[in-house]
Design an enzyme around this catalytic site. Structure first.
Site, PDB file in Angstrom:
ATOM      1  CB  CYS A  80       3.592  -3.442  -7.103  1.00 46.42           C
ATOM      2  SG  CYS A  80       4.696  -3.390  -5.622  1.00 46.42           S
ATOM      3  CG  HIS A 325       3.271   1.771  -5.012  1.00 46.34           C
ATOM      4  ND1 HIS A 325       2.277   1.290  -5.953  1.00 46.34           N
ATOM      5  CD2 HIS A 325       4.132   0.581  -4.757  1.00 46.34           C
ATOM      6  CE1 HIS A 325       2.392  -0.203  -6.250  1.00 46.34           C
ATOM      7  NE2 HIS A 325       3.555  -0.187  -5.504  1.00 46.34           N
TER       8      HIS A 325
END
Lengths: 381, 135
Positions: A80, A325
């Site tokens: 991430c 995301h």
């Protein structure tokens, strides 16, 4: 190390876009950033591109579509934190004096990735993964402990999601643009106690890009350069050294170093775009980033301190919860958001007179360590 | 009768007392690790020995997943258990009664899942029958 400025940013909308490939998404964001920078593609000297699920030479596949070839390209992955890692790579390439102008791209197509709608088998040596430690479980475990340790309530966690969806409803780039009630959020399907469906970020595709330039050369391109005050990237420490699983030592250490480098403390920051894949993540990050003492995250959300209009708006973009995301794109998209905010170009979600912004991403799990990677950046005008 | 295999070698043993997790202990500085490590990450010596760990600990935290993981169908419980050796172990939990942070837990070695017709065994923790601190 020289000072470096952002001269252009661009992003696709974040949404489920299975009909579009990573190259096309990346191309759109890169072209938008180049146009925003008022620069010719010929002037871009190097590029970093972050992507997790789609091999290979993805950066080159993207930038040739915007008229750039032959330059140095580095493709990176840091789960991430990948997008922020790509941004840092370009920052460092210019700060070090090696280059004057570069582009950072982050792109992820979750819906066309190997994990789309499927459970990936854990890696052969991922012990905890085999025993059921999924990403939601990882955060849920911390949330349950936070509740036991501090008396934090499920409502307080859910309020984070309510706030971020409200912000997202003001953001044309956000996958979800709908205000949700606390009741809707709490009564949505349980995923992993106490995380309900509307407290978990959706599967999303998207790309973002940023053009950086040596600070002494920006006048040619923009009258609103945004300066990089600091960039810090760190790996997590061993789990066995963690005293408190409700507190990310990694976020704490990374942000402390950022504050020291920049000579700017949390009290000076006007807005934050932080990593909120789950509602509980954001509440706990308030504490690690020094916005309040450990255990007081619930008070911050209850008091409206981190909402638009509050003292320190967090995730005015809607964050990962509302925007979605796309893993490697998020870190770059946060930079784009803070840039728009500091330029006064954030439309309905504008934080008034924003001068200093902070971005934070953290990601990647590996048995034995707290987390793989955390990146904190601070931008100022 | 299907074949039984341990889901990992060297992580636990079975015995008449109900089995134990196997950790590694640094002979130089005394630090204990689970899962076992090839070297001591504190003193960086390669001087480790295998040690059986305490069978009982307290529940540091838990959650119940309503989504499947690769091996487990929902609902399934997992948690971190604090052992007296000063370490926390991640494990699946048997939710034989309502789980609460701070509960006394004990180790159980049993089937985790089935794979290629084989019974795969491993470790879980379950609440102790008597909970002296939690009437």
């Amino acid at each position: 190390m020289r000072e470096v400025a952002i001269i252009g940013v661009g992003s696709t909308i974040f949404d489920k876009l299975p009909q579009r490939g990573v190259t096309d998404l990346g191309r759109e964001a890169a072209w938008a950033a180049i146009k925003d920078a008022n620069i010719s593609p010929k002037e871009i000297q190097f590029a970093y591109c972050s992507n997790l699920y789609h091999p290979f030479v993805i950066g080159q596949g993207i930038i040739n579509k915007v008229g750039i070839s032959s330059v140095e390209v580095v493709n990176v992955e840091n789960a991430c934190a990948g997008g922020a890692t790509a941004f840092r790579g370009v920052w460092l390439g210019i700060a070090s004096g090696m280059y004057d102008v570069g582009i950072a791209i982050g792109v992820e197509s979750m819906t066309t990735s190997p994990i789309a709608g499927k459970l990936i088998p854990p890696a052969k040596d991922d012990l905890d993964g085999e025993l059921g430690l999924t990403m939601p479980a990882y955060v849920a475990l911390a949330m349950v402990r936070h509740m036991a340790q501090y008396g934090t309530t499920v409502e307080q966690f859910a309020r984070i999601s309510e706030k971020n969806h409200r912000h997202g409803s003001l953001n044309p780039y956000s996958q979800y643009q709908k205000v949700l009630t606390l009741e809707e959020i709490l009564s949505s399907r349980m995923i992993c106690y106490p995380l309900t469906l509307l407290q978990v970020c959706p599967n999303t595709d998207g790309a973002a890009a940023v053009v950086l330039c040596a600070a002494d050369k920006v006048k040619k391109y923009t009258s609103k350069p945004i300066y990089v005050a600091t960039s810090v990237l760190k790996m997590g420490d061993y789990n066995y050294r963690r005293k408190d699983f409700t507190f990310s030592d990694l976020t704490f250490m990374t942000s402390q170093e950022a504050y020291e480098n920049a000579g700017i403390g949390p009290e000076d920051i006007d807005l934050i775009e932080l990593h909120d894949p789950f509602s509980g993540s954001e509440l706990m990050h308030y504490e690690e980033l020094g916005l309040c003492h450990p255990g007081e995250g619930g008070c911050l959300i209850d008091g409206g301190v981190t909402a638009l209009g509050g003292k320190i708006p967090v995730n005015p973009s809607g964050g990962l919860l509302s925007k979605g995301h796309p893993l490697s794109a998020t870190g770059v998209a946060q930079i784009a958001e803070v840039t728009w905010q500091l330029r006064g170009e954030a439309g309905k979600r504008q934080v008034p007179d924003a001068r200093i912004g902070l971005t934070h991403v953290i990601g990647g799990t590996a048995t034995g360590i707290e987390a793989g990677s955390c990146a904190v950046h601070m931008l100022k005008r | 009768m299907s074949e039984i295999v341990a889901f990992r070698e060297g992580l636990f043993k079975e015995d008449a007392q109900g089995g134990a997790l196997l950790g590694s202990k640094c002979k130089s500085c005394g630090k204990v690790y689970f899962p076992p490590t090839p070297l001591c990450y504190d003193c960086l010596e390669e001087n480790m020995e295998t040690v059986p760990l305490s069978r009982k600990g307290t529940l540091y935290t838990y959650t119940v997943s309503q989504m499947p993981s690769f091996h487990f169908l929902p609902p399934y419980a997992v948690g971190w258990i604090e052992l007296p050796e000063g370490i926390r172990v991640f494990a699946p939990l048997k939710e034989e009664e309502k789980l609460k942070v701070g509960m006394d837990m004990e180790l159980v070695i049993e089937k985790l899942w089935e794979e290629d017709g084989k019974k795969v065994i491993g470790y879980k923790f379950k609440p102790c029958k008597s909970q002296p601190n939690h009437p």
